[in-house]
Enzyme design. Sequence first.
Site, PDB file in Angstrom:
ATOM      1  N   GLU A 118       1.142  -5.014  -1.845  1.00 53.97           N
ATOM      2  CA  GLU A 118       1.745  -5.084  -0.505  1.00 53.97           C
ATOM      3  C   GLU A 118       0.748  -5.784   0.405  1.00 53.97           C
ATOM      4  OE1 GLU A 118       4.704  -4.083   0.309  1.00 53.97           O
ATOM      5  OE2 GLU A 118       5.266  -2.693  -1.286  1.00 53.97           O
ATOM      6  N   CYS A 125       1.525  -5.257   9.594  1.00 59.94           N
ATOM      7  CA  CYS A 125       1.885  -6.233   8.551  1.00 59.94           C
ATOM      8  C   CYS A 125       3.263  -6.813   8.821  1.00 59.94           C
ATOM      9  CB  CYS A 125       1.818  -5.594   7.171  1.00 59.94           C
ATOM     10  SG  CYS A 125       2.815  -4.105   7.016  1.00 59.94           S
TER      11      CYS A 125
HETATM   12  P1  NAD Z   1      -8.317  -5.588   2.835  1.00 60.12           P
HETATM   13  O1  NAD Z   1      -7.672  -6.504   1.863  1.00 60.12           O
HETATM   14  O2  NAD Z   1      -9.594  -6.012   3.454  1.00 60.12           O
HETATM   15  O3  NAD Z   1      -8.612  -4.152   2.170  1.00 60.12           O
HETATM   16  C1  NAD Z   1      -7.605  -3.336   1.610  1.00 60.12           C
HETATM   17  C2  NAD Z   1      -8.250  -2.314   0.699  1.00 60.12           C
HETATM   18  O4  NAD Z   1      -8.783  -2.954  -0.452  1.00 60.12           O
HETATM   19  C3  NAD Z   1      -9.410  -1.558   1.347  1.00 60.12           C
HETATM   20  O5  NAD Z   1      -9.370  -0.220   0.938  1.00 60.12           O
HETATM   21  C4  NAD Z   1     -10.630  -2.267   0.764  1.00 60.12           C
HETATM   22  O6  NAD Z   1     -11.802  -1.484   0.745  1.00 60.12           O
HETATM   23  C5  NAD Z   1     -10.152  -2.565  -0.632  1.00 60.12           C
HETATM   24  N1  NAD Z   1     -10.880  -3.667  -1.291  1.00 60.12           N
HETATM   25  C6  NAD Z   1     -11.565  -4.687  -0.706  1.00 60.12           C
HETATM   26  N2  NAD Z   1     -12.087  -5.495  -1.668  1.00 60.12           N
HETATM   27  C7  NAD Z   1     -11.716  -4.978  -2.859  1.00 60.12           C
HETATM   28  C8  NAD Z   1     -11.936  -5.382  -4.212  1.00 60.12           C
HETATM   29  N3  NAD Z   1     -12.624  -6.481  -4.525  1.00 60.12           N
HETATM   30  N4  NAD Z   1     -11.401  -4.608  -5.186  1.00 60.12           N
HETATM   31  C9  NAD Z   1     -10.682  -3.499  -4.890  1.00 60.12           C
HETATM   32  N5  NAD Z   1     -10.450  -3.078  -3.628  1.00 60.12           N
HETATM   33  C10 NAD Z   1     -10.956  -3.813  -2.623  1.00 60.12           C
HETATM   34  O7  NAD Z   1      -7.198  -5.309   3.932  1.00 60.12           O
HETATM   35  P2  NAD Z   1      -7.338  -4.563   5.335  1.00 60.12           P
HETATM   36  O8  NAD Z   1      -8.105  -5.442   6.266  1.00 60.12           O
HETATM   37  O9  NAD Z   1      -7.791  -3.173   5.122  1.00 60.12           O
HETATM   38  O10 NAD Z   1      -5.809  -4.496   5.792  1.00 60.12           O
HETATM   39  C11 NAD Z   1      -5.184  -5.482   6.547  1.00 60.12           C
HETATM   40  C12 NAD Z   1      -4.215  -6.279   5.697  1.00 60.12           C
HETATM   41  O11 NAD Z   1      -3.288  -5.389   5.091  1.00 60.12           O
HETATM   42  C13 NAD Z   1      -3.371  -7.237   6.507  1.00 60.12           C
HETATM   43  O12 NAD Z   1      -3.250  -8.465   5.831  1.00 60.12           O
HETATM   44  C14 NAD Z   1      -2.036  -6.533   6.585  1.00 60.12           C
HETATM   45  O13 NAD Z   1      -0.947  -7.387   6.820  1.00 60.12           O
HETATM   46  C15 NAD Z   1      -1.959  -5.869   5.261  1.00 60.12           C
HETATM   47  N6  NAD Z   1      -1.009  -4.750   5.269  1.00 60.12           N
HETATM   48  C16 NAD Z   1       0.120  -4.848   4.505  1.00 60.12           C
HETATM   49  C17 NAD Z   1       1.056  -3.811   4.512  1.00 60.12           C
HETATM   50  C18 NAD Z   1       2.299  -3.871   3.671  1.00 60.12           C
HETATM   51  O14 NAD Z   1       2.904  -2.829   3.458  1.00 60.12           O
HETATM   52  N7  NAD Z   1       2.713  -5.019   3.168  1.00 60.12           N
HETATM   53  C19 NAD Z   1       0.815  -2.674   5.300  1.00 60.12           C
HETATM   54  C20 NAD Z   1      -0.342  -2.611   6.062  1.00 60.12           C
HETATM   55  C21 NAD Z   1      -1.260  -3.653   6.018  1.00 60.12           C
END
Ligand code: NAD
Length: 503
Positions: free
Chosen positions: A250, A284
């Site tokens: 997502e 999002c």
């Molecule tokens: P992010 O991608 O930076 O991090 C998401 C999660 O992944 C965090 O827990 C992070 O620690 C973890 N992570 C980071 N690097 C990783 C790796 N190499 N391996 C495994 N895990 C890792 O995202 P964010 O800044 O926390 O969230 C914002 C983004 O999320 C925006 O793009 C937003 O649109 C999206 N979002 C999508 C939805 C949806 O339902 N489609 C909902 C909310 C947010």
Amino acid sequence: MTSTRDEVSVPAASQPGQQDTFDSLDPRTGEAIASYPRHSPEQVEAVVARARRASRWWSDLGFDGRARKLGAWRRLLDTRRDELAAVVSRETGKPMDDARIEGILALDHLHWAAKNARRVLGPRNAAAGLLMINHKATVEYPPVGVVGVLGPWNYPVFTPMGSIAYALAAGNTVVFKPSELTPGVGTWLADTFTEAVGEDAVFQVVTGEGETGGALCRAGVDKVAFTGSTATAKKVMATCAETLTPVLVECGGKDALLVDADADLDDAAAAVVWGSMSNAGQTCVGVERVYVVDAVAEELLDKVAARAAQVRPGGEPDAQYGPITMPSQLDVISGQIDDALDRGGRAVVGGRGSVRAPYVDPVVLADVPEDSSAVTDETFGPTVVVNRVRDLDEAVERANASRYGLGAAVFAKARGHEVARRLRCGMVSVNGVIAFAGIPSLPFGGVGDSGFGRIHGADGLREFTRALSISERRFRSVNVMTFDRPGWVVKVLAKLVSAIYGR
Ligand code: NAD
């Protein structure tokens, strides 16, 4: 079953010198709120092993037993909603009411998932078909086992609960790695689950940054549910590929709101401003692009500008929206405003000076070139681009031209539903905005760079299961699947099939 934490050694945050830790911060002030362990790969593996041991007990409780336990958790969450909102507000900076709404929506989903799990996933008969008429056919959806959930910070309750509640209701145990910006929220959720259910290995939390997330992908979980950015999703998929671990993805979006000439323009303007600016635009499925037909473009812009000019961010509990939670996003927002204006776009409200870290004032941009980063890339700030189009068909074309495809909205009287069906995305609100997210029976997810797989609804329950098909012979008949079959069997069968399907 009651397991205890001493089955494995998971060092607590309160053992200085022994455990590597990191701080969660209040984004309004930059002050540290609390320290959390940076869990190592070995620790994550130990947590997943505990979850594996608990999964038999949880799965054997059956749909009704789990619904009772999840009901106890729901009631506890309900009585402590304000406490949860305060934890969310502290770590994200969002106003209390916005944090409360997240909790309320999460309760609704938790209730739906527990109540509908049996109907969606329980055994049911399937048609055996003419050729296998002597068999009974059934299908059911057992849990996959242990689900690893990687969550974002922007809706630290509502978003991960879209995976956690549905995975638990389906009979899985869950290990959740919340965002490093909101570890307190994740820990609070797992602690209240343990308190309500009396079992601390069914829903556990590990904390840390990307490395801990990567360790969770490698720790032997049966599925990973990831919510976050598209760039991180690719890394998560690459890690999961090492062990062929399936992933639900997502990601972000660049949602469009389309306005036709017959739309209620006051409703549309209110939806544009709230959809793009609530939660400081860090949604999002927030509105980032508006395509309005020429005939009503100026009128809509006036109404949007009048409303947006009234909206103010702040750090008080009753502000309309809070700060930009992740400081590095401020540069992305400024860069997109600059790009839009440098390339001929107009600032109708706010502009280059609107970014005042950690806050961003409302920004409404108009007539921005479609290849500007303000139109092509996720902004995640309280800004919106309003571009005019010839008619609704051109609006659909432009909305669909994005590499993202998460949600959308259409404001139109005559053609709303028809146009919704032509949009390349996962969810559409007609004459509303983000309404689909509050309807637990509706699946939620995207296409393209917005990801794949679905949370919420029946699809969201099935996402955390495997289909188990069983055929059972009811009586003997001519058996084709044996070396003992007589030579005439296939000839008769072929004639029968031609008679039925060959016409
Ligand atoms: P992010 O991608 O930076 O991090 C998401 C999660 O992944 C965090 O827990 C992070 O620690 C973890 N992570 C980071 N690097 C990783 C790796 N190499 N391996 C495994 N895990 C890792 O995202 P964010 O800044 O926390 O969230 C914002 C983004 O999320 C925006 O793009 C937003 O649109 C999206 N979002 C999508 C939805 C949806 O339902 N489609 C909902 C909310 C947010």
